[in-house]
Design an enzyme around this catalytic site. Sequence first.
Site, PDB file in Angstrom:
ATOM      1  N   ASP A 268      46.627  22.788  -9.745  1.00  0.00           N
ATOM      2  CA  ASP A 268      47.083  23.598 -10.875  1.00  0.00           C
ATOM      3  C   ASP A 268      46.532  23.057 -12.194  1.00  0.00           C
ATOM      4  O   ASP A 268      46.735  23.654 -13.252  1.00  0.00           O
ATOM      5  CB  ASP A 268      48.608  23.724 -10.906  1.00  0.00           C
ATOM      6  CG  ASP A 268      49.327  22.385 -10.977  1.00  0.00           C
ATOM      7  OD1 ASP A 268      48.657  21.348 -11.098  1.00  0.00           O
ATOM      8  OD2 ASP A 268      50.573  22.391 -10.909  1.00  0.00           O
ATOM      9  N   SER A 269      45.788  21.957 -12.117  1.00  0.00           N
ATOM     10  CA  SER A 269      45.036  21.481 -13.281  1.00  0.00           C
ATOM     11  C   SER A 269      44.021  22.517 -13.735  1.00  0.00           C
ATOM     12  O   SER A 269      43.497  22.434 -14.850  1.00  0.00           O
ATOM     13  CB  SER A 269      44.330  20.163 -12.953  1.00  0.00           C
ATOM     14  OG  SER A 269      43.614  20.255 -11.738  1.00  0.00           O
TER      15      SER A 269
ATOM     16  N   ASP B 248      47.657  23.802  -4.555  1.00  0.00           N
ATOM     17  CA  ASP B 248      48.844  23.420  -5.307  1.00  0.00           C
ATOM     18  C   ASP B 248      49.829  24.580  -5.382  1.00  0.00           C
ATOM     19  O   ASP B 248      49.428  25.740  -5.541  1.00  0.00           O
ATOM     20  CB  ASP B 248      48.458  23.035  -6.741  1.00  0.00           C
ATOM     21  CG  ASP B 248      48.613  21.552  -7.008  1.00  0.00           C
ATOM     22  OD1 ASP B 248      49.375  20.891  -6.281  1.00  0.00           O
ATOM     23  OD2 ASP B 248      47.969  21.055  -7.947  1.00  0.00           O
TER      24      ASP B 248
ATOM     25  N   LYS C 120      50.455  21.682  -1.634  1.00  0.00           N
ATOM     26  CA  LYS C 120      50.954  20.465  -2.278  1.00  0.00           C
ATOM     27  C   LYS C 120      52.041  20.830  -3.266  1.00  0.00           C
ATOM     28  O   LYS C 120      51.920  21.825  -3.990  1.00  0.00           O
ATOM     29  CB  LYS C 120      49.834  19.721  -3.007  1.00  0.00           C
ATOM     30  CG  LYS C 120      50.313  18.430  -3.709  1.00  0.00           C
ATOM     31  CD  LYS C 120      49.173  17.650  -4.327  1.00  0.00           C
ATOM     32  CE  LYS C 120      48.706  18.232  -5.627  1.00  0.00           C
ATOM     33  NZ  LYS C 120      49.739  18.186  -6.703  1.00  0.00           N
TER      34      LYS C 120
ATOM     35  N   GLU D  46      55.149  18.961  -6.048  1.00  0.00           N
ATOM     36  CA  GLU D  46      55.540  17.756  -6.766  1.00  0.00           C
ATOM     37  C   GLU D  46      57.012  17.420  -6.527  1.00  0.00           C
ATOM     38  O   GLU D  46      57.855  18.308  -6.402  1.00  0.00           O
ATOM     39  CB  GLU D  46      55.299  17.941  -8.265  1.00  0.00           C
ATOM     40  CG  GLU D  46      53.833  18.135  -8.634  1.00  0.00           C
ATOM     41  CD  GLU D  46      53.619  18.309 -10.132  1.00  0.00           C
ATOM     42  OE1 GLU D  46      52.460  18.513 -10.535  1.00  0.00           O
ATOM     43  OE2 GLU D  46      54.616  18.251 -10.897  1.00  0.00           O
TER      44      GLU D  46
ATOM     45  N   GLU E 249      50.351   9.445  -8.485  1.00  0.00           N
ATOM     46  CA  GLU E 249      49.677   9.600  -9.778  1.00  0.00           C
ATOM     47  C   GLU E 249      50.276   8.688 -10.842  1.00  0.00           C
ATOM     48  O   GLU E 249      51.487   8.666 -11.057  1.00  0.00           O
ATOM     49  CB  GLU E 249      49.752  11.054 -10.259  1.00  0.00           C
ATOM     50  CG  GLU E 249      49.052  11.254 -11.601  1.00  0.00           C
ATOM     51  CD  GLU E 249      48.839  12.700 -11.982  1.00  0.00           C
ATOM     52  OE1 GLU E 249      48.287  12.942 -13.065  1.00  0.00           O
ATOM     53  OE2 GLU E 249      49.226  13.601 -11.195  1.00  0.00           O
TER      54      GLU E 249
END
Length: 277
Positions: A44-45, A83, A112, A114, A181
């Site tokens: 999602d970056s 993501d 993925k 978080e 991270e």
Amino acid sequence: MKKMIPDFVKMKQAGEKISMLTAYDYPSAQWVEEAGIDTILVGDSLGMVVLGYDSTVPVTMEEILHHTKAVRRGATKTFVIADMPFMSYASVDLALMNAGRLLKEGGADAVKLEGGVNVVPIVLALTRAGIPVVGHIGLTPQTANQLGGFKVQGRDIDSAKQLVKDGQALEQAGAFLIVLEAIPRQVAGQISTDLTIPTIGIGAGLDCDGQVLVFHDILGLFERFKPKFVKQYASLGKEAVLALQDFHKEVKSSQFPASEHTFALSDEVIEKLYGNK
């Protein structure tokens, strides 16, 4: 041949490091695959480096899905992880629906998300439904405001212990890979040693089982900011600007297009079209 989930565990057991890069479109996915990278993350970056958002928070499911499809078309042989955007897994039902779309429509091999202990029910539900899950702990960009901004996590005893617990909880819930991270090397090393599943570091030191960086960061294509943990392997952004400036100059000076870039009619056709004038 595309790597499968057990292959990543075997790589950890054999001490072979795992390489991961982000990719967001067809050509970048082709280049990453050609380079032999072990796995691609449609991160999602993309919100910041491709879409120009200030953070990852505005990224939508439709945007991630759109880019995952393009990456899948460009990298047919590489394991692709997509993501899950902010709020796309706020409940079990929502997570199942959105993760299912990323696999069925997007062609992703895994998703993925978080979070640590707090997302265990989501991870359990997804893995029970047959959806492979990658965890992500430490600095979690989607909730960076709750963490005090984009800062290193796990620097005190309590937060370091919590990261260890988060990693263990994600493995027990069925995650097959965990991204670590922006956490101290020693904490990342402890987590990596404790777990049987591989860890992928980004700003977490050499003791992780693999490393991931953003495509645009390592090639010098994104210059708005540069995290400490980024190593720039090329400066393609600067080279691109120079090339574009050359184009601009040649257009202005009528150097481009030259004859080799131009189509022309034969004299015979011209004669038939216009006659002798």
